[in-house]
Write a protein that holds these residues in place. Structure first.
Motif, PDB file in Angstrom:
ATOM      1  N   GLU A  15      44.358  15.472  77.122  1.00 42.16           N
ATOM      2  CA  GLU A  15      43.147  15.594  76.122  1.00 42.16           C
ATOM      3  C   GLU A  15      43.057  16.649  75.257  1.00 42.16           C
ATOM      4  N   LYS A  16      43.697  18.287  75.367  1.00 42.44           N
ATOM      5  CA  LYS A  16      43.400  18.714  74.271  1.00 42.44           C
ATOM      6  C   LYS A  16      44.191  18.128  73.240  1.00 42.44           C
ATOM      7  N   PHE A  17      45.734  17.421  73.429  1.00 46.18           N
ATOM      8  CA  PHE A  17      45.987  16.857  72.383  1.00 46.18           C
ATOM      9  C   PHE A  17      45.399  15.752  70.915  1.00 46.18           C
ATOM     10  N   LEU A  18      44.400  15.168  72.171  1.00 47.54           N
ATOM     11  CA  LEU A  18      43.638  14.092  71.289  1.00 47.54           C
ATOM     12  C   LEU A  18      42.485  14.620  71.145  1.00 47.54           C
ATOM     13  N   ASP A  19      41.385  15.109  71.541  1.00 50.63           N
ATOM     14  CA  ASP A  19      40.256  16.044  71.161  1.00 50.63           C
ATOM     15  C   ASP A  19      40.599  17.132  70.322  1.00 50.63           C
ATOM     16  N   ILE A  20      41.482  17.959  70.483  1.00 52.26           N
ATOM     17  CA  ILE A  20      42.288  19.062  69.684  1.00 52.26           C
ATOM     18  C   ILE A  20      42.798  18.563  68.488  1.00 52.26           C
ATOM     19  N   LYS A  21      44.101  18.690  68.727  1.00 56.82           N
ATOM     20  CA  LYS A  21      44.695  18.718  68.231  1.00 56.82           C
ATOM     21  C   LYS A  21      44.795  17.914  66.954  1.00 56.82           C
ATOM     22  N   CYS A  22      45.314  16.381  67.144  1.00 55.62           N
ATOM     23  CA  CYS A  22      44.460  14.894  66.435  1.00 55.62           C
ATOM     24  C   CYS A  22      43.217  15.333  65.285  1.00 55.62           C
ATOM     25  N   ARG A  23      41.958  15.685  66.001  1.00 55.22           N
ATOM     26  CA  ARG A  23      40.905  16.019  65.436  1.00 55.22           C
ATOM     27  C   ARG A  23      40.984  16.424  64.466  1.00 55.22           C
ATOM     28  N   GLY A  24      41.554  17.641  64.232  1.00 60.67           N
ATOM     29  CA  GLY A  24      41.403  18.138  63.696  1.00 60.67           C
ATOM     30  C   GLY A  24      42.703  18.073  62.232  1.00 60.67           C
ATOM     31  N   ALA A  25      43.946  18.099  62.620  1.00 59.01           N
ATOM     32  CA  ALA A  25      44.943  17.097  61.983  1.00 59.01           C
ATOM     33  C   ALA A  25      44.741  15.496  61.150  1.00 59.01           C
ATOM     34  N   GLY A  26      43.373  15.129  61.411  1.00 54.59           N
ATOM     35  CA  GLY A  26      43.835  13.192  61.118  1.00 54.59           C
ATOM     36  C   GLY A  26      44.153  12.902  61.919  1.00 54.59           C
ATOM     37  N   LEU A  54      35.986  12.013  72.654  1.00 54.82           N
ATOM     38  CA  LEU A  54      34.998  12.066  74.326  1.00 54.82           C
ATOM     39  C   LEU A  54      35.044  12.617  74.253  1.00 54.82           C
ATOM     40  N   TYR A  55      34.115  13.285  72.762  1.00 53.59           N
ATOM     41  CA  TYR A  55      32.391  13.969  72.603  1.00 53.59           C
ATOM     42  C   TYR A  55      32.498  13.866  71.081  1.00 53.59           C
ATOM     43  N   ASP A  56      31.769  14.102  70.850  1.00 46.54           N
ATOM     44  CA  ASP A  56      31.315  14.344  69.107  1.00 46.54           C
ATOM     45  C   ASP A  56      30.817  16.150  69.152  1.00 46.54           C
ATOM     46  N   VAL A  57      31.736  16.567  67.908  1.00 44.40           N
ATOM     47  CA  VAL A  57      31.666  18.246  68.012  1.00 44.40           C
ATOM     48  C   VAL A  57      29.848  18.346  67.636  1.00 44.40           C
ATOM     49  N   THR A  58      29.268  17.801  66.996  1.00 41.25           N
ATOM     50  CA  THR A  58      27.847  17.971  66.902  1.00 41.25           C
ATOM     51  C   THR A  58      26.918  17.738  68.229  1.00 41.25           C
ATOM     52  N   ALA A  92      31.585  16.056  79.422  1.00 39.48           N
ATOM     53  CA  ALA A  92      32.066  14.938  78.847  1.00 39.48           C
ATOM     54  C   ALA A  92      33.443  14.963  79.865  1.00 39.48           C
ATOM     55  N   ILE A  93      34.456  15.781  79.071  1.00 36.46           N
ATOM     56  CA  ILE A  93      35.645  16.059  79.762  1.00 36.46           C
ATOM     57  C   ILE A  93      35.807  15.623  81.495  1.00 36.46           C
ATOM     58  N   ALA A  94      34.956  16.557  81.595  1.00 37.00           N
ATOM     59  CA  ALA A  94      34.930  16.784  83.363  1.00 37.00           C
ATOM     60  C   ALA A  94      34.321  15.789  84.168  1.00 37.00           C
ATOM     61  N   ARG A  95      33.768  14.580  82.933  1.00 40.51           N
ATOM     62  CA  ARG A  95      33.060  13.339  84.176  1.00 40.51           C
ATOM     63  C   ARG A  95      34.369  12.617  83.892  1.00 40.51           C
ATOM     64  N   THR A  96      34.607  12.271  82.626  1.00 43.03           N
ATOM     65  CA  THR A  96      35.798  11.311  81.899  1.00 43.03           C
ATOM     66  C   THR A  96      36.844  11.825  82.474  1.00 43.03           C
ATOM     67  N   LEU A 127      32.707  20.977  88.596  1.00 45.84           N
ATOM     68  CA  LEU A 127      33.419  21.905  88.182  1.00 45.84           C
ATOM     69  C   LEU A 127      32.630  23.277  87.932  1.00 45.84           C
ATOM     70  N   THR A 128      33.187  24.132  87.574  1.00 45.93           N
ATOM     71  CA  THR A 128      32.432  25.539  88.006  1.00 45.93           C
ATOM     72  C   THR A 128      33.203  26.418  86.354  1.00 45.93           C
ATOM     73  N   VAL A 129      32.080  26.114  86.074  1.00 47.17           N
ATOM     74  CA  VAL A 129      33.004  26.919  84.771  1.00 47.17           C
ATOM     75  C   VAL A 129      32.516  28.933  84.430  1.00 47.17           C
ATOM     76  N   ARG A 130      33.518  29.774  84.634  1.00 48.61           N
ATOM     77  CA  ARG A 130      33.029  30.960  85.279  1.00 48.61           C
ATOM     78  C   ARG A 130      33.194  31.637  83.795  1.00 48.61           C
ATOM     79  N   GLU A 131      33.602  30.971  82.701  1.00 44.77           N
ATOM     80  CA  GLU A 131      33.745  31.903  81.428  1.00 44.77           C
ATOM     81  C   GLU A 131      34.297  31.369  80.158  1.00 44.77           C
TER      82      GLU A 131
END
Length: 561
Positions: free
Chosen positions: A307-318, A439-443, A452-456, A510-514
């Motif tokens: 998920e991070k490879f696709l949503d973060i790395k691939c998004r940033g690197a094109g 999975l989501y738009d950065v806006t 979006a990540i937690a549900r999908t 899912l609980t986000v604490r920080e």
């Protein structure tokens, strides 16, 4: 620098110039770093005639605690493709000393499907993680110096954000007091250590496109606040250029080889449970410019690294992969089907079938990104043919082909079925390559991105933010980070944030604490459950089984040695 040694008297490692030449690299671009290690000059990326290889992402279902051999399968696939006449390269993340001496042992694959020289790669390799640690802690020293002298900016000692780093599992350093010993020794304050893999410097190095981008990203790092409440960045204490000086060699991808002599680019990015867990953008680009197929992996299960490879790395690197190889083991499916940990290797059709629900969730997640998939079964000696066929039928009913891989015991010869299935997948996408689907738009708001990540991908019903996490998000918005992607920090043992919930958990929140802002890396880190950014050693650390022999060989770094 330790001398590289052959891992077996039957195996002779190739010279690095030969390995580079197979990939198409010119001799001047292969920079020796010891006998059987090398750096690849960034000049190699700018040369004309580069090709555009096909990117394959290797991921997995959620593993049992020892892991399921995803790196082994990645190396085996590259070996199998090479035996099919393809110019294939494995582009993998570097091991961290934490797990090498902690629970899992080394991170270079295993058996006949390993990277070599394995001991050196697992230990100091080319010094990248040491450079990252040094750069991280240089910034820490400059931060505390600014606190001490009140210049070049008057940092508020109670609002320092930057944390120290160490590439070792050491729970005693999670929370520390620094500056003790009187006025001349510093200003006492609470501080924290992260393992180097979780340092923002690691992510910055992995995502940078070159030296200028590296310096710009390092300069954007938020280190704390001034006494009048303004955010202070690394560039404000004149840290970025000095950090680049420590990192300039580490920015170059590392060249190693598989046990069969094929090329491998090994660079940055372990720990997808607490970091983004992907090898470097530059390593991937290097592979795509020279190879027919680039086999890359993302840490732990699809819910984390992929998920991070696709949503973060691939998004940033094109960039975008042509397909996914999802690594599965019968023992992990039985684990998620409720079999006792001590009995997952035994025949148990009922537990296996119950575990299919876990696999199905991961296949749904792959489809959510619009990507085709091949299931790769990392075969263990105890696996029953009848259970393998049951799994094959499960995949076929869902339109997913399966390949059984014996790469651990047979190297590339044991990965030919996998190579063939992957080539069929790739050839099928040549007419219409998959287009990026995030999975989501950065806006969207940070809360919407996490949801979006937690549900999908996780299958959560809802997401809850603690009071502290809500305060963190208010600070993120104030600092201008609300439109960044999200890097989830979550247990790798479950789709949920509770490691005891196996299979396909439902009805959970899912609980986000920080939430931490990594302005230089370009993402937010959302911490869930009991996840820690500085792991501890287990009761029986892997370090206890390490042996150094009279001839200098090191054994015990890999499980089973």
């Amino acid at each position: 620098m330790t001398e590289d040694r052959e891992e077996s008297p039957r195996m002779k490692l190739r010279a690095m110039t030969e390995v580079g030449a197979e990939l198409g690299l010119a001799p001047e671009d292969v920079l020796p770093w010891g006998t059987h290690r090398a750096k690849v000059s960034l000049d190699a990326l700018g040369k004309p005639g580069g090709k555009q290889g096909r990117l394959v992402l290797v991921s997995a279902i959620n593993p049992t605690p020892p892991g399921e051999g995803k790196t082994t399968m990645s190396v085996a696939l590259a070996m199998g493709l090479r035996k099919r006449g393809r110019r294939a390269v494995a582009a993998l993340r570097e091991p961290s000393l934490g797990p090498v001496f902690g629970v899992k042992g080394g991170g270079t694959g295993g058996g006949q499907a390993s990277l070599e020289p394995a001991a050196d790669i697992n230990l100091h390799f080319t010094g990248d993680l040491h450079a990252i640690t040094s750069a991280n802690n240089l910034l820490s020293a400059l931060v505390d110096n600014a606190v001490f002298y009140g210049q070049p900016v008057p940092l508020d000692a109670t609002r320092v954000r930057w944390r120290r780093a160490l590439d070792m599992n050491d729970r005693f350093l999670r929370n520390v007091i620094v500056g003790l010993g009187g006025k001349a020794q510093g200003v006492p304050r609470e501080d924290h250590f992260d393992i180097t893999a979780a340092s923002e410097v690691m992510a910055i190095l992995a995502l940078s496109e070159g030296l200028k981008d590296l310096e710009a990203r390092l300069g954007r790092v938020i280190i704390g606040h001034s006494r009048d409440g303004q955010p202070v960045r690394a560039r404000d204490v004149n840290a970025a250029a000095a950090m680049v000086a420590l990192l300039k060699d580490a920015l170059m991808p590392n060249l190693a080889q598989t046990r069969e002599g094929g090329p491998a680019l090994v660079h940055t990015g372990p720990f997808a449970n607490i970091a983004h867990g992907c090898s470097s953008v530059l390593g991937t680009r290097m592979g795509l410019a020279y190879a027919d197929e680039v086999i890359t992996e993302a840490g732990f299960g699809f819910d984390l690294g992929a998920e991070k490879f696709l949503d973060i790395k691939c998004r940033g690197a094109g960039i975008w992969p042509r397909g996914v190889v999802l690594v599965v083991t019968l023992r992990a499916l039985k684990h998620h089907g409720g079999a006792a940990p001590s009995r997952v290797a035994e025949p148990d059709r009922e537990a296996l079938v119950r575990g299919f629900a876990h696999l199905e969730k991961h296949l749904e997640s792959v489809a959510a990104f619009g990507l085709p998939a091949v299931m790769c079964v990392n075969r263990f000696p105890q696996d029953q043919d009848s259970e393998l066929e049951e799994l094959r039928a499960f995949g076929k009913a869902r339109g997913v082909e399966m390949a059984v891989c014996d790469g651990f015991s047979r190297g590339g010869d044991g990965a030919l079925e996998l190579a063939d299935r992957v080539l069929e997948m790739l050839d099928g996408t040549d007419a219409a390559p998959p287009q990026p689907r995030f999975l989501y738009d950065v806006t969207q708001t940070p809360e919407e991105k996490v949801a979006a990540i937690a549900r999908t991908v996780y299958g959560a019903d809802d997401v809850a933010f603690t009071a502290n996490a809500k305060k963190d998000l208010d600070a993120v918005r104030e600092l201008g980070g609300a439109q960044l992607p999200v890097c989830m920090a979550k247990t790798h043992l479950s789709l949920s944030d509770d490691p005891t919930k196996l299979g396909r958990p439902k009805g959970f929140t899912l609980t986000v604490r920080e939430v931490r802002l990594s302005a230089g890396a370009g993402f937010l880190v959302a911490l869930t459950g009991d996840i820690l950014t500085m792991p501890g050693l287990p009761r029986e650390p892997a370090a206890r089984r390490v042996t150094v022999h009279d001839d200098g060989r090191v054994t015990g770094l890999m499980q089973g040695e």
